[in-house]
Write a protein that holds these residues in place. Structure first.
Motif, PDB file in Angstrom:
ATOM      1  N   THR A 181       9.804   0.133   0.473  1.00 21.74           N
ATOM      2  CA  THR A 181       8.506  -0.169  -0.146  1.00 21.74           C
ATOM      3  C   THR A 181       8.099  -1.610   0.170  1.00 21.74           C
ATOM      4  OG1 THR A 181       9.313   1.229  -1.944  1.00 21.74           O
ATOM      5  CG2 THR A 181       7.231   0.115  -2.307  1.00 21.74           C
ATOM      6  N   LEU A 182       9.085  -2.517   0.148  1.00 21.95           N
ATOM      7  CA  LEU A 182       8.800  -3.932   0.434  1.00 21.95           C
ATOM      8  C   LEU A 182       8.253  -4.112   1.846  1.00 21.95           C
ATOM      9  CD1 LEU A 182      11.923  -5.758  -1.070  1.00 21.95           C
ATOM     10  CD2 LEU A 182       9.584  -5.837  -1.895  1.00 21.95           C
ATOM     11  N   LYS A 183       8.903  -3.440   2.815  1.00 16.47           N
ATOM     12  CA  LYS A 183       8.469  -3.569   4.217  1.00 16.47           C
ATOM     13  C   LYS A 183       7.043  -3.067   4.382  1.00 16.47           C
ATOM     14  CE  LYS A 183      12.876  -3.028   6.621  1.00 16.47           C
ATOM     15  NZ  LYS A 183      13.664  -2.057   7.363  1.00 16.47           N
ATOM     16  N   LEU A 184       6.763  -1.905   3.761  1.00 20.23           N
ATOM     17  CA  LEU A 184       5.433  -1.305   3.916  1.00 20.23           C
ATOM     18  C   LEU A 184       4.374  -2.165   3.232  1.00 20.23           C
ATOM     19  CD1 LEU A 184       6.561   2.366   3.317  1.00 20.23           C
ATOM     20  CD2 LEU A 184       5.877   1.379   5.484  1.00 20.23           C
ATOM     21  N   MET A 185       4.754  -2.777   2.102  1.00 21.08           N
ATOM     22  CA  MET A 185       3.806  -3.642   1.383  1.00 21.08           C
ATOM     23  C   MET A 185       3.446  -4.864   2.239  1.00 21.08           C
ATOM     24  SD  MET A 185       1.989  -4.041  -1.289  1.00 21.08           S
ATOM     25  CE  MET A 185       0.955  -5.429  -1.771  1.00 21.08           C
ATOM     26  N   GLU A 186       4.407  -5.347   3.038  1.00 17.63           N
ATOM     27  CA  GLU A 186       4.114  -6.489   3.922  1.00 17.63           C
ATOM     28  C   GLU A 186       2.976  -6.154   4.886  1.00 17.63           C
ATOM     29  OE1 GLU A 186       7.599  -7.962   5.985  1.00 17.63           O
ATOM     30  OE2 GLU A 186       8.672  -8.109   4.077  1.00 17.63           O
ATOM     31  N   VAL A 187       3.003  -4.902   5.410  1.00 12.58           N
ATOM     32  CA  VAL A 187       1.941  -4.468   6.328  1.00 12.58           C
ATOM     33  C   VAL A 187       0.604  -4.430   5.588  1.00 12.58           C
ATOM     34  CG1 VAL A 187       1.176  -2.628   7.889  1.00 12.58           C
ATOM     35  CG2 VAL A 187       3.608  -3.103   7.643  1.00 12.58           C
ATOM     36  N   CYS A 188       0.617  -3.919   4.348  1.00 10.40           N
ATOM     37  CA  CYS A 188      -0.625  -3.850   3.547  1.00 10.40           C
ATOM     38  C   CYS A 188      -1.157  -5.259   3.281  1.00 10.40           C
ATOM     39  CB  CYS A 188      -0.371  -3.150   2.215  1.00 10.40           C
ATOM     40  SG  CYS A 188       0.117  -1.433   2.384  1.00 10.40           S
ATOM     41  N   ARG A 189      -0.236  -6.179   2.970  1.00  4.07           N
ATOM     42  CA  ARG A 189      -0.659  -7.545   2.655  1.00  4.07           C
ATOM     43  C   ARG A 189      -1.274  -8.211   3.894  1.00  4.07           C
ATOM     44  NH1 ARG A 189       3.967  -9.748   1.533  1.00  4.07           N
ATOM     45  NH2 ARG A 189       4.266  -8.557  -0.353  1.00  4.07           N
ATOM     46  N   MET A 190      -0.644  -7.956   5.036  1.00  5.22           N
ATOM     47  CA  MET A 190      -1.127  -8.523   6.293  1.00  5.22           C
ATOM     48  C   MET A 190      -2.548  -8.044   6.596  1.00  5.22           C
ATOM     49  SD  MET A 190       1.448  -8.356   9.492  1.00  5.22           S
ATOM     50  CE  MET A 190       0.952  -6.742  10.077  1.00  5.22           C
ATOM     51  N   ARG A 191      -2.802  -6.772   6.296  1.00  9.52           N
ATOM     52  CA  ARG A 191      -4.105  -6.174   6.621  1.00  9.52           C
ATOM     53  C   ARG A 191      -5.076  -6.233   5.449  1.00  9.52           C
ATOM     54  NH1 ARG A 191      -3.725  -3.163  11.247  1.00  9.52           N
ATOM     55  NH2 ARG A 191      -5.655  -2.105  10.744  1.00  9.52           N
ATOM     56  N   LYS A 192      -4.649  -6.867   4.327  1.00  8.02           N
ATOM     57  CA  LYS A 192      -5.487  -6.948   3.115  1.00  8.02           C
ATOM     58  C   LYS A 192      -5.914  -5.561   2.633  1.00  8.02           C
ATOM     59  CE  LYS A 192      -6.301 -11.405   2.086  1.00  8.02           C
ATOM     60  NZ  LYS A 192      -5.755 -11.819   0.812  1.00  8.02           N
ATOM     61  N   THR A 193      -5.004  -4.589   2.723  1.00 10.90           N
ATOM     62  CA  THR A 193      -5.321  -3.219   2.298  1.00 10.90           C
ATOM     63  C   THR A 193      -5.187  -3.108   0.781  1.00 10.90           C
ATOM     64  OG1 THR A 193      -4.343  -2.462   4.373  1.00 10.90           O
ATOM     65  CG2 THR A 193      -4.746  -0.791   2.692  1.00 10.90           C
ATOM     66  N   PRO A 194      -6.203  -2.582   0.073  1.00  8.36           N
ATOM     67  CA  PRO A 194      -6.082  -2.421  -1.384  1.00  8.36           C
ATOM     68  C   PRO A 194      -4.987  -1.403  -1.741  1.00  8.36           C
ATOM     69  CG  PRO A 194      -8.356  -2.093  -0.655  1.00  8.36           C
ATOM     70  CD  PRO A 194      -7.512  -2.145   0.567  1.00  8.36           C
TER      71      PRO A 194
END
Length: 525
Positions: A120-133
């Motif tokens: 979950t942490l790894k995937l959240m990093e991608v979301c944070r990078m792309r500013k995905t809600p």
């Protein structure tokens, strides 16, 4: 309906989590509420006939895990929902990372007992990078788990995002009574059932003594104190902070028992973003533009075993896609027409005449597409940010049945196009080497070759450290390098030179000895 109205009603999102948090089960229940299926399937299916809609591959049914992203679309209360159910297992993270480039928002599923886990942490990093809600759904509240406030602290600390609960559990495990929906101010009482939806009661004021008629006095008093604490401690929910990726609304429930899922869906369709602008190398592409554009983010071989065909999954970035219209394949520079574009319900496909920005469509692929390819109405656009990977595990692939050499070669070709593994042909001995990110990939490839192509393969060990794509302006140095490293040189699927280093030390020495040669660790450079 106007183009802009069609686009505004689209909601395209991925469901992500660590394996076993309940991601595929949640997908099933969302489909159930959307009327897309009438009986929800089970993920663990050893003794149960129905399997999850999104886990349609034979190996997924047997293992009870998702190994490929599946796309499901349905209508709900005037909105067009596109769900992408992703694999949670780290060996398939590549597929999930690419999927995150094709969605406008994300639902993260967290297990109430285990909290935030590594994947979950790894995937959240991608979301944070792309500013995905992101919206967080805390699952399995019908089992004993961590205290809800502790969970919220953990989510804030681990995922590095502010949270705001929009529903709140009334106890948990055996004592679980339901949730209070803070967003709609309703009381949802829990009745364990896998197929029936629980009733909601309008309840604006939880300080009223009416509350004790529905739940006992002790949990009622605790709920009042919890809600007071939530309103005092957590920031007020605002659409804009959620849409900018700075705040995650949190819901609690039990996907297996249909609980809390409708509340999540009702709130999601209202607050989640409609298709957002997409950054191309040339410019920002707005979804409401009249001209069509889109990119291939996934290729799946053999979705229909009767036809041995590949399907390219295309995310539409702008405008309207029409069947039988002419579109430009940007990498080839040639015009193509598609007479059977499809919409998905996992493996089931139906031909569509048109699709709009935000939708995911499938285009039949006879080897024309690669992941990252763009389609437009003529403009040169290249969409960026589709991650590729450097394999970490390598094995020789050998034909175990000489009568099926043709089937094996076709199977390897099509499965490699999916982008989850890479094929290298040794220039030294001509043997084929498969490189993957995880061990499980080898098992899936072997299983799919046998069951989808009727080809048997076996794996032979090979000790390698990394695949490096090499290039240089100094042709003499390049030839010298290839001669010195002849035993470790290979060609990739596109015929480019790849150096297969057998250890970190040897690779470092090669980089020092040949300063004019560039070493690339992914195939996209």
């Amino acid at each position: 309906m106007l183009l802009s109205e069609e686009i505004k009603r689209r909601r395209t999102f991925a469901i992500i989590s660590h394996p076993d948090a309940g991601k595929t089960t949640l997908t099933e229940k969302l489909l159930l509420f959307g009327g897309a299926i009438h009986v929800a399937g089970a993920v663990k299916s050893n003794k149960i006939r129905r399997t999850a809609t999104s886990d349609w591959m034979e190996i997924e049914k047997q293992r009870g895990i998702s190994v490929a992203t599946s796309v499901m679309a349905f209508d709900y209360e005037g909105y067009k929902i596109n769900i992408l159910d992703t694999p949670g297992h780290q060996d398939f993270a590549e597929d999930t990372f690419r999927t995150l480039t094709a969605v406008d928002s994300v639902i993260i599923v967290v297990d109430a007992a285990k909290g935030v886990e590594a994947q979950t942490l790894k995937l959240m990093e991608v979301c944070r990078m792309r500013k995905t809600p992101v919206i967080v759904f805390v699952n399995k509240m019908d089992r004993e788990g961590k205290d809800p406030f502790d969970l919220l602290d953990e989510i804030e600390a681990e995922l590095q995002i502010k949270v705001r609960p929009l529903s709140w559990p009334i106890d948990m495990g055996q004592r679980f009574k339901g949730v209070y929906n803070l967003y709609e101010r309703k009381l949802d009482l829990y009745m364990p059932s896998k197929q029936i939806v629980t009733e909601s009661i309008e309840f604006k004021d939880i300080n009223s003594s009416e509350l004790e008629k529905h739940i006992d006095s002790v949990p009622a008093e605790k709920l009042r104190m919890d809600v007071e604490l939530i309103n005092g401690v957590y920031p007020v929910f605002e659409d804009n902070t959620y849409l900018s990726g700075d705040m995650a609304p949190v819901f609690f429930g039990s996907a297996l028992n249909n609980f809390g899922v409708r509340e999540l869906l009702d709130c999601f369709v209202r607050i989640a973003p409609s298709p957002r602008p997409v950054q191309a190398l040339e410019r920002v592409v707005e979804p409401e533009e009249n001209r069509f554009s889109g990119f291939v983010f996934k290729i799946h071989a053999n979705m229909d075993p009767n036809h041995r065909s590949c399907i390219a999954f295309v995310k539409i970035c702008s405008g309207r896609f029409e069947r039988n219209a002419n579109y430009k394949h940007v990498r080839f520079g040639k015009i193509m027409r598609f007479n059977s574009p499809t919409a998905f319900m996992a493996q089931k496909k139906e031909v569509v005449d048109e699709a709009f920005a935000g939708d995911i469509i499938g285009l039949p692929d006879t080897g024309n597409f690669k992941i990252g390819d763009s389609l437009t109405e003529g403009e040169e656009l290249h969409f960026k940010g589709l991650p590729s990977f450097s394999p970490e595990m390598f094995k020789y692939i050998e034909n175990a049945d000489p009568m099926k050499a043709k089937q094996l070669n076709k199977g390897i070709d099509q499965l490699m196009d999916e982008g989850v593994a890479q094929l290298f042909t040794s220039q030294f001995n001509g043997r084929k080497i498969i490189g993957t990110v995880g061990q499980l990939q080898f098992e899936v490839i072997q299983y799919r070759l046998l069951n989808e192509y009727g080809a048997q393969c076996r794996w032979d060990p090979i000790s390698l450290y990394k695949a490096c794509w090499i290039e240089s302006n100094d042709s003499a140095a390049l030839e010298n390098f290839k001669r010195r490293k002849a035993q470790y040189m290979a060609l990739d699927k596109e015929g480019r030179d790849v150096y297969l280093a057998d250890s970190a030390y040897v690779l470092t020495m090669a980089q020092q000895d040949f300063p004019t040669i560039k070493f690339h660790f992914t195939s996209e450079f």
